[in-house]
Design a protein around this motif. Structure first.
Motif, short mmCIF file in Angstrom:
data_model
loop_
_atom_site.label_atom_id
_atom_site.label_comp_id
_atom_site.label_asym_id
_atom_site.label_seq_id
_atom_site.Cartn_x
_atom_site.Cartn_y
_atom_site.Cartn_z
N VAL A 182 7.28 0.00 -4.92
CA VAL A 182 8.45 0.67 -4.37
C VAL A 182 9.59 0.30 -5.30
O VAL A 182 9.88 -0.87 -5.48
CB VAL A 182 8.75 0.21 -2.93
CG1 VAL A 182 10.09 0.77 -2.46
CG2 VAL A 182 7.64 0.66 -1.98
N THR A 201 8.35 5.29 -3.56
CA THR A 201 7.00 4.79 -3.87
C THR A 201 6.49 5.54 -5.09
O THR A 201 6.64 6.77 -5.18
CB THR A 201 6.04 5.00 -2.69
OG1 THR A 201 5.83 6.40 -2.49
CG2 THR A 201 6.58 4.38 -1.43
N TYR A 218 1.51 1.15 0.90
CA TYR A 218 2.45 2.21 0.56
C TYR A 218 1.74 3.56 0.54
O TYR A 218 0.78 3.76 -0.22
CB TYR A 218 3.08 1.98 -0.82
CG TYR A 218 3.77 0.65 -1.02
CD1 TYR A 218 4.34 -0.04 0.06
CD2 TYR A 218 3.88 0.08 -2.29
CE1 TYR A 218 4.98 -1.26 -0.13
CE2 TYR A 218 4.51 -1.13 -2.49
CZ TYR A 218 5.06 -1.79 -1.41
OH TYR A 218 5.70 -3.00 -1.61
N GLN A 273 1.71 6.87 -0.89
CA GLN A 273 2.30 7.49 -2.07
C GLN A 273 1.98 8.99 -2.10
O GLN A 273 1.41 9.54 -1.16
CB GLN A 273 1.80 6.78 -3.32
CG GLN A 273 2.17 5.30 -3.33
CD GLN A 273 1.67 4.55 -4.55
OE1 GLN A 273 0.71 4.95 -5.18
NE2 GLN A 273 2.32 3.44 -4.87
#
Length: 548
Positions: A58, A114, A250, A252
């Protein structure tokens, strides 16, 4: 007399990471603004720019915006804006979410993205080349060159075509010398040349030791119905016990989820395996739910600077400077360092350009360090300087509460007046008779995996007939000390299965599978006796991360 050819530049940059690329780009920008020219080249040990770059990631675009204000219009691959930011405390089967109001405001990910940091560096390399920067991937800087007065003259790339026994193969080529007015070292965490420079110029005279975490990451393709672009989760707590660290998750772009786990390398139990702790973390019901039904497509690992403000060494020395993670500008509570790396490269470039314009070379660029220590990098790192050592000293629960109070006080500009200190990671490990072995579950091959199958999807490759780049200062120590006292912890802290204890003629021997190495540098950091010294392998060797 050297038989190597040489090339001359104004500035040679070691490492095509965010910091090194930012340095080169800013130098060329300044030259264009002034109607002058400055010759710049970058050496990159990976087979291509981005091949060895691994991060969550990030990113805070602050540094990128200062470097290239129109990065959006130019198509920078910054990924997906963060839309949902969560922090979980985990027990073995449950989770508790930390409310946003309890978190210091600067830990918010509002306005962040991200992305794949490897892809961002590839894009930065294209911007640098458009400005006239020469980039040489697959050519690691293997040796520092010095002038007669002891100042840094430049670097030399490694020889190619040397067999494991030290003889020259048929494809032997000597390395190339690159001479410069100034050399910029942006090797990343625990750079092997930076380590030599630190000792030679006593760069840690006024700072504490650098400390590290080992970050391990997997990239998963997940079913469309499970994908929530922009969702960011950080965790702490289970499965770690007397060690500390945490996970990240995350969502993405392109239907992918980045899963990762960081273990601080000051852990005490020699039986702990950061890789196995990561695999175990994935079995938590809340983590499993995020990727179940998906497919793991990539794997990697690397060391992360965690020392913060009190671990920043002297940044300038005769003939060169340190930038980015070579110096250690990671903001640990924010889990971010690319923005500070870019800014450090810009500040270094501005100081170097001024020195070169004044006709100087190979001296100490004194203006760089004051500029950095008065920049927003310093302000940011000073405000969180006690967070990492607090958790290291008092553990995850008490240390997190202390760190939170300290960060809130800094937000209101009434921060605590003292600075906690660090201890080098290798000094913390206990003897095997003072600890209990840890039994880890067997990999299922669906959610959890072994190290060798993981290394396979990191696309790691080394020329096998070459000298082993994981060198030992004393070949007897692994058995007489590490195995005898600590049950050979290198077997467990390495996330790539490089080190094994094997039987040979009825006696134990350390087997080094150097071809597996993903260049994370953990062995160089955590070895109890500091007997392992990581050096660069033949050019282009190591992982080839496609989207990490």
């Amino acid at each position: 007399m050297s038989d190597r050819e040489s090339m001359e530049y104004d500035v040679v940059v070691v490492g095509a990471g965010p910091a090194g690329l930012a340095t080169a780009i800013r130098l060329k920008q300044l030259a264009a603004e002034k109607g002058s020219d400055v010759s710049v080249c970058i050496l990159e040990k990976g087979s291509e720019v981005g091949a060895h770059i691994l991060s969550g990631a990030v990113i805070d675009p602050k540094g990128l915006t200062e470097l290239i204000p129109d990065w959006k219009d130019k198509g920078a691959p910054v990924g997906v804006a963060v839309s949902d930011n969560q922090h979980w405390f985990l027990s073995a089967h449950r989770k508790w979410s930390l409310p946003h109001w309890a978190m210091p405001p600067f830990l918010s990910n509002e306005g962040n993205y991200t992305c794949s940091l490897g892809n961002l560096t590839r894009w930065l390399a294209s911007q640098a080349e458009e400005l006239g920067v020469e980039i040489f991937p697959g050519f690691p800087a293997a040796e520092i060159l010095y002038n007669d007065d002891g100042s840094v003259k430049g670097v030399a790339t490694g020889d190619m075509g040397i067999a494991r026994d030290g003889t020259h193969r048929g494809d032997y080529q000597p390395g190339m010398e690159l001479h410069a007015k100034y050399t910029v070292f942006g090797e990343g965490a625990r750079g092997h040349l930076t380590k030599r420079l630190t000792e030679l110029f006593n760069l840690r005279k006024d700072s504490g030791p650098q400390v590290y975490g080992l970050g391990i990451k997997e990239l998963w393709d997940v079913p469309a119905e499970q994908h929530e672009p922009g969702k960011v989760v950080h965790t702490q707590g289970w499965p770690l016990d007397d060690a500390w660290g945490g996970g990240f998750l995350y969502h993405q772009e392109n239907g992918q989820v980045a899963l990762g786990f960081v273990v601080a390398l000051d852990y005490k139990n020699p039986y702990l395996s950061p890789f196995e702790e990561f695999q175990r973390w994935k079995t938590h019901p809340s983590i499993r739910a995020e990727v179940e039904g998906g497919k793991r497509v990539s794997y990697g690992a690397r060391a992360i600077n965690e020392g913060g403000w009190q671990s920043i060494p002297k940044l300038a020395f005769p003939g060169g400077v340190l930038v980015g993670c070579a110096a250690g500008f990671v903001n640990v509570p924010r889990i971010k360092g690319s923005h500070t790396a870019i800014k450090s490269g810009m500040l270094a470039a501005e100081a170097l350009y001024q020195a070169i314009g004044g006709g100087r070379r190979n001296d100490v660029v004194e203006s760089y360090e004051p500029a950095l220590r008065s920049s927003w990098i310093a302000k940011e790192l000073k405000s969180v300087r006690n967070a990492q050592p607090a958790v290291a000293k008092w553990g995850s629960t008490v240390g997190t509460v202390y760190a939170g109070i300290d960060m809130w006080m800094n937000f209101f500009r009434i921060g605590l007046p003292w600075t906690l200190k660090h201890h080098a990671d290798h000094t913390s490990i206990r003897r095997k008779d003072q600890t209990a072995p840890i039994v880890y579950p067997k990999a299922d091959g669906v959610l959890t995996f072994d190290r060798l199958s993981s290394v396979f999807i990191s696309n790691t490759n080394h020329e096998e007939d070459q000298p082993v780049h994981l060198t030992l200062k004393d070949a007897q120590v692994p058995i007489s000390v590490n195995l005898a006292l600590y049950d050979a912890p290198e077997q467990r802290y390495c996330p790539a299965g490089v080190y094994e204890i094997v039987e040979e003629s009825g006696a134990p021997r350390l087997q080094i599978n150097a071809q597996n190495c993903v260049h994370c540098k953990t062995c160089d950091i955590k070895d109890p006796t500091q007997n392992i010294n990581w050096v660069t392998p033949e050019g282009g060797g190591g992982p080839n991360y496609p989207n990490m």
